[in-house]
Design a protein around this motif. Structure first.
Motif, PDB file in Angstrom:
ATOM      1  N   ASN A 106      13.828  -5.426   5.465  1.00 16.70           N
ATOM      2  CA  ASN A 106      14.582  -4.641   6.290  1.00 16.70           C
ATOM      3  C   ASN A 106      15.188  -3.473   5.446  1.00 16.70           C
ATOM      4  O   ASN A 106      16.245  -2.734   6.054  1.00 16.70           O
ATOM      5  N   ASP A 107      14.880  -3.180   4.438  1.00 10.58           N
ATOM      6  CA  ASP A 107      15.603  -2.224   3.301  1.00 10.58           C
ATOM      7  C   ASP A 107      17.306  -2.284   3.483  1.00 10.58           C
ATOM      8  O   ASP A 107      17.757  -1.373   3.785  1.00 10.58           O
ATOM      9  N   GLN A 108      17.642  -3.380   3.243  1.00 12.01           N
ATOM     10  CA  GLN A 108      19.049  -3.768   3.349  1.00 12.01           C
ATOM     11  C   GLN A 108      19.690  -4.631   2.045  1.00 12.01           C
ATOM     12  O   GLN A 108      19.065  -5.256   1.558  1.00 12.01           O
ATOM     13  N   PHE A 109      20.991  -4.490   2.088  1.00 19.48           N
ATOM     14  CA  PHE A 109      21.687  -5.114   0.906  1.00 19.48           C
ATOM     15  C   PHE A 109      22.973  -5.700   1.389  1.00 19.48           C
ATOM     16  O   PHE A 109      23.582  -5.043   2.257  1.00 19.48           O
ATOM     17  N   PHE A 110      23.054  -7.142   1.394  1.00 20.71           N
ATOM     18  CA  PHE A 110      24.379  -7.772   1.966  1.00 20.71           C
ATOM     19  C   PHE A 110      24.913  -8.690   1.269  1.00 20.71           C
ATOM     20  O   PHE A 110      24.290  -9.380   0.286  1.00 20.71           O
ATOM     21  N   GLN A 111      26.030  -9.215   1.563  1.00 16.40           N
ATOM     22  CA  GLN A 111      27.031 -10.198   0.475  1.00 16.40           C
ATOM     23  C   GLN A 111      27.022 -11.353   1.583  1.00 16.40           C
ATOM     24  O   GLN A 111      27.615 -10.806   2.773  1.00 16.40           O
ATOM     25  N   ILE A 112      27.180 -12.522   1.046  1.00 17.98           N
ATOM     26  CA  ILE A 112      27.516 -13.568   1.881  1.00 17.98           C
ATOM     27  C   ILE A 112      28.438 -14.578   1.059  1.00 17.98           C
ATOM     28  O   ILE A 112      28.405 -14.894  -0.065  1.00 17.98           O
ATOM     29  N   ILE A 113      29.691 -14.561   1.657  1.00 17.18           N
ATOM     30  CA  ILE A 113      30.998 -15.152   1.434  1.00 17.18           C
ATOM     31  C   ILE A 113      31.456 -16.157   2.334  1.00 17.18           C
ATOM     32  O   ILE A 113      31.755 -15.733   3.374  1.00 17.18           O
ATOM     33  N   ASP A 114      31.659 -17.486   2.050  1.00 21.51           N
ATOM     34  CA  ASP A 114      31.910 -18.605   3.029  1.00 21.51           C
ATOM     35  C   ASP A 114      31.104 -18.235   4.244  1.00 21.51           C
ATOM     36  O   ASP A 114      31.696 -18.600   5.455  1.00 21.51           O
ATOM     37  N   GLY A 115      29.858 -18.124   4.267  1.00 25.54           N
ATOM     38  CA  GLY A 115      28.946 -18.132   5.504  1.00 25.54           C
ATOM     39  C   GLY A 115      28.790 -16.832   6.116  1.00 25.54           C
ATOM     40  O   GLY A 115      28.451 -16.590   7.441  1.00 25.54           O
ATOM     41  N   LYS A 116      29.960 -15.805   5.692  1.00 23.37           N
ATOM     42  CA  LYS A 116      30.068 -14.516   6.402  1.00 23.37           C
ATOM     43  C   LYS A 116      29.374 -13.550   5.938  1.00 23.37           C
ATOM     44  O   LYS A 116      29.480 -13.326   4.485  1.00 23.37           O
ATOM     45  N   GLU A 117      28.404 -12.843   6.408  1.00 28.32           N
ATOM     46  CA  GLU A 117      27.666 -11.662   5.966  1.00 28.32           C
ATOM     47  C   GLU A 117      28.392 -10.172   6.413  1.00 28.32           C
ATOM     48  O   GLU A 117      28.988 -10.122   7.266  1.00 28.32           O
ATOM     49  N   LYS A 118      28.213  -9.382   5.069  1.00 32.55           N
ATOM     50  CA  LYS A 118      28.863  -8.004   5.055  1.00 32.55           C
ATOM     51  C   LYS A 118      27.866  -7.285   4.265  1.00 32.55           C
ATOM     52  O   LYS A 118      27.255  -7.453   3.196  1.00 32.55           O
ATOM     53  N   GLY A 119      27.392  -6.085   5.138  1.00 25.64           N
ATOM     54  CA  GLY A 119      26.396  -5.061   4.677  1.00 25.64           C
ATOM     55  C   GLY A 119      27.067  -4.117   3.785  1.00 25.64           C
ATOM     56  O   GLY A 119      28.362  -3.600   3.906  1.00 25.64           O
ATOM     57  N   TYR A 120      26.299  -3.730   2.909  1.00 27.07           N
ATOM     58  CA  TYR A 120      26.938  -2.502   1.738  1.00 27.07           C
ATOM     59  C   TYR A 120      25.537  -1.729   1.853  1.00 27.07           C
ATOM     60  O   TYR A 120      24.539  -1.884   2.024  1.00 27.07           O
ATOM     61  N   THR A 121      25.920  -0.414   1.052  1.00 21.81           N
ATOM     62  CA  THR A 121      24.923   0.682   0.652  1.00 21.81           C
ATOM     63  C   THR A 121      23.935  -0.279  -0.154  1.00 21.81           C
ATOM     64  O   THR A 121      24.306  -0.898  -1.162  1.00 21.81           O
ATOM     65  N   ASP A 122      22.622  -0.071   0.040  1.00 21.42           N
ATOM     66  CA  ASP A 122      21.566  -0.670  -0.768  1.00 21.42           C
ATOM     67  C   ASP A 122      21.502   0.211  -2.286  1.00 21.42           C
ATOM     68  O   ASP A 122      21.378   1.256  -2.332  1.00 21.42           O
ATOM     69  N   PRO A 123      21.919  -0.810  -3.097  1.00 21.87           N
ATOM     70  CA  PRO A 123      21.769  -0.088  -4.646  1.00 21.87           C
ATOM     71  C   PRO A 123      20.502   0.296  -4.875  1.00 21.87           C
ATOM     72  O   PRO A 123      20.328   1.045  -5.861  1.00 21.87           O
ATOM     73  N   ILE A 124      19.478  -0.505  -4.324  1.00 21.72           N
ATOM     74  CA  ILE A 124      17.994  -0.157  -4.742  1.00 21.72           C
ATOM     75  C   ILE A 124      17.910   1.615  -4.199  1.00 21.72           C
ATOM     76  O   ILE A 124      17.243   2.137  -5.242  1.00 21.72           O
ATOM     77  N   ALA A 125      18.186   1.659  -2.936  1.00 15.45           N
ATOM     78  CA  ALA A 125      17.812   2.816  -2.324  1.00 15.45           C
ATOM     79  C   ALA A 125      18.829   3.901  -3.127  1.00 15.45           C
ATOM     80  O   ALA A 125      18.316   5.095  -3.607  1.00 15.45           O
ATOM     81  N   GLN A 126      19.911   3.673  -3.613  1.00 11.85           N
ATOM     82  CA  GLN A 126      20.890   4.374  -4.045  1.00 11.85           C
ATOM     83  C   GLN A 126      20.127   4.855  -5.349  1.00 11.85           C
ATOM     84  O   GLN A 126      20.462   6.078  -5.997  1.00 11.85           O
ATOM     85  N   SER A 127      19.751   3.846  -6.124  1.00 15.57           N
ATOM     86  CA  SER A 127      19.005   4.086  -7.573  1.00 15.57           C
ATOM     87  C   SER A 127      17.891   5.117  -7.473  1.00 15.57           C
ATOM     88  O   SER A 127      17.485   5.874  -8.385  1.00 15.57           O
ATOM     89  N   GLU A 128      17.065   4.832  -6.448  1.00 15.51           N
ATOM     90  CA  GLU A 128      15.769   5.585  -6.193  1.00 15.51           C
ATOM     91  C   GLU A 128      16.262   7.151  -5.879  1.00 15.51           C
ATOM     92  O   GLU A 128      15.620   8.180  -6.661  1.00 15.51           O
ATOM     93  N   ARG A 129      17.334   7.209  -5.217  1.00 12.89           N
ATOM     94  CA  ARG A 129      17.689   8.627  -4.856  1.00 12.89           C
ATOM     95  C   ARG A 129      18.163   9.421  -6.209  1.00 12.89           C
ATOM     96  O   ARG A 129      17.896  10.462  -6.589  1.00 12.89           O
ATOM     97  N   HIS A 130      18.987   8.573  -7.130  1.00  7.96           N
ATOM     98  CA  HIS A 130      19.570   8.954  -8.425  1.00  7.96           C
ATOM     99  C   HIS A 130      18.141   9.536  -9.270  1.00  7.96           C
ATOM    100  O   HIS A 130      18.141  10.371  -9.910  1.00  7.96           O
ATOM    101  N   ARG A 131      17.270   8.493  -9.071  1.00  5.92           N
ATOM    102  CA  ARG A 131      15.911   8.774 -10.048  1.00  5.92           C
ATOM    103  C   ARG A 131      15.109  10.142  -9.405  1.00  5.92           C
ATOM    104  O   ARG A 131      14.818  10.947 -10.557  1.00  5.92           O
ATOM    105  N   ASP A 132      15.297  10.295  -8.272  1.00  3.41           N
ATOM    106  CA  ASP A 132      14.617  11.501  -7.676  1.00  3.41           C
ATOM    107  C   ASP A 132      15.416  12.632  -7.961  1.00  3.41           C
ATOM    108  O   ASP A 132      14.698  13.595  -8.372  1.00  3.41           O
TER     109      ASP A 132
END
Length: 326
Positions: A106-132
């Motif tokens: 799903n091209d996404q990155f998220f964090q799970i703490i105490d069963g709660k999910e929170k989405g963040y900017t995908d560091p893979i996509a971010q790194s690929e933009r920097h690579r380009d």
């Protein structure tokens, strides 16, 4: 060899200036405070990797920390860039706790703490933009097509990594801090042919350092802040009250009753971070609320600045930022 040392990131310094110089009633302050907190945590994670960077052979590589490269109306901020004759490696550093999920399906990155999910900017996509971005930069400036790759490093030792529908190639580009040296060896083995020469490296280093500029306009635009909204005057380096009073060649703070000889130095750095990259005597007088041309000149000349021009057309500018580190 470290070409750009690790200092407090410019984005952190700019956000701190905004909190010093926006009115306390400004509704954007909570957002800025939240971003500042996240970036300070990220900086702490970046510092924790310095031990591993020190183990690399500095005779073979060039290291640049916290590069801020202009990209149109945006800013390409790279935590660390390593250059060698064989390849360039972009390193994105994340200091996060809990379970970190890289969901390639799903091209996404998220964090799970105490069963709660929170989405963040995908560091893979971010790194690929920097690579380009770096690849395009090399092409525009006629450098040989050296391979550009990336590595996402999670600096928090207690976090757990989870990959969903991820390829082996992607998993090789994500690691915990204690695996960094092993992963770096992987890239060294993958790219073993010299593409650049030492002259290319020196030229590219000069270009990157020249292009590195405070991402002021990007941040101001992000929060919809106009420069005229920012409060002017010399701020107290201890309690950040402003404006200070000039008395007997010293700066007096009516809030904490401290006296400073060089508070204007801190204020000048504020100016260069959020107002402009250069300043005239008149602009300085207006910004710090002093009428005397001679006093203004003396204060400017006491600062770590270079200058060009003559008489009233003299422009002062910093050769590096930040010059005040904490």
């Amino acid at each position: 060899m470290i070409q750009k040392k690790r200092t407090i990131p410019l984005k952190i310094l700019i956000l701190e200036v905004l909190l010093r110089r926006l009115p306390l009633s400004d509704p954007r302050r909570p957002q800025i405070t939240e971003e500042l907190s996240k970036r300070k945590a990220g900086f702490k994670g970046e510092q924790s990797l310095d031990f591993y960077f020190s183990k690399l052979d500095e005779k073979k590589i060039m290291i640049f920390h916290d590069l801020n490269l202009p990209d149109g109306d945006y800013n390409s901020q790279i935590d660390t860039l390593i250059l060698s004759l064989e390849f360039a490696l972009i390193i994105e550093i994340k200091n996060m706790t809990g379970k970190l999920v890289f969901d390639s399906e799903n091209d996404q990155f998220f964090q799970i703490i105490d069963g709660k999910e929170k989405g963040y900017t995908d560091p893979i996509a971010q790194s690929e933009r920097h690579r380009d971005y770096i690849k395009n930069l090399l092409t525009i400036h006629n450098f040989p097509p050296v391979p550009v790759d990336y590595l996402v490093v999670v600096s928090n030792p207690y976090s757990i990594l989870e990959f969903r529908k991820s390829s082996i190639e992607l998993k090789q580009r994500v690691c915990k801090a204690d695996s960094f040296l092993k992963r770096f060896k992987f890239f060294e083995n993958s790219y073993s042919t010299n593409i650049l020469d030492t002259k290319d490296l020196r030229k590219l280093s000069r270009l990157l350092l020249k292009m590195n500029t405070p991402p002021t306009n990007f941040i101001l635009k992000k929060y919809g802040i106009q420069k005229h909204e920012l409060l002017i005057g010399v701020h107290c380096p201890y309690c950040f009250y402003l404006p200070l009073k000039r008395e007997k060649r010293k700066w007096f703070c009516p809030s904490c009753n401290t006296i400073s000889i060089d508070a204007h130095i801190h204020t000048l750095q504020d100016y260069f971070l959020v107002m402009d990259s250069k300043i005239t005597n008149k602009q300085f007088r207006d910004f710090i609320h002093i009428p005397s041309i001679d006093t203004s000149k003396r204060l400017l000349q006491s600062a770590p600045l270079s200058h060009f021009g003559k008489n009233r057309h003299v422009m002062y500018y910093p050769t590096n930022l930040p010059w005040i580190n904490k």
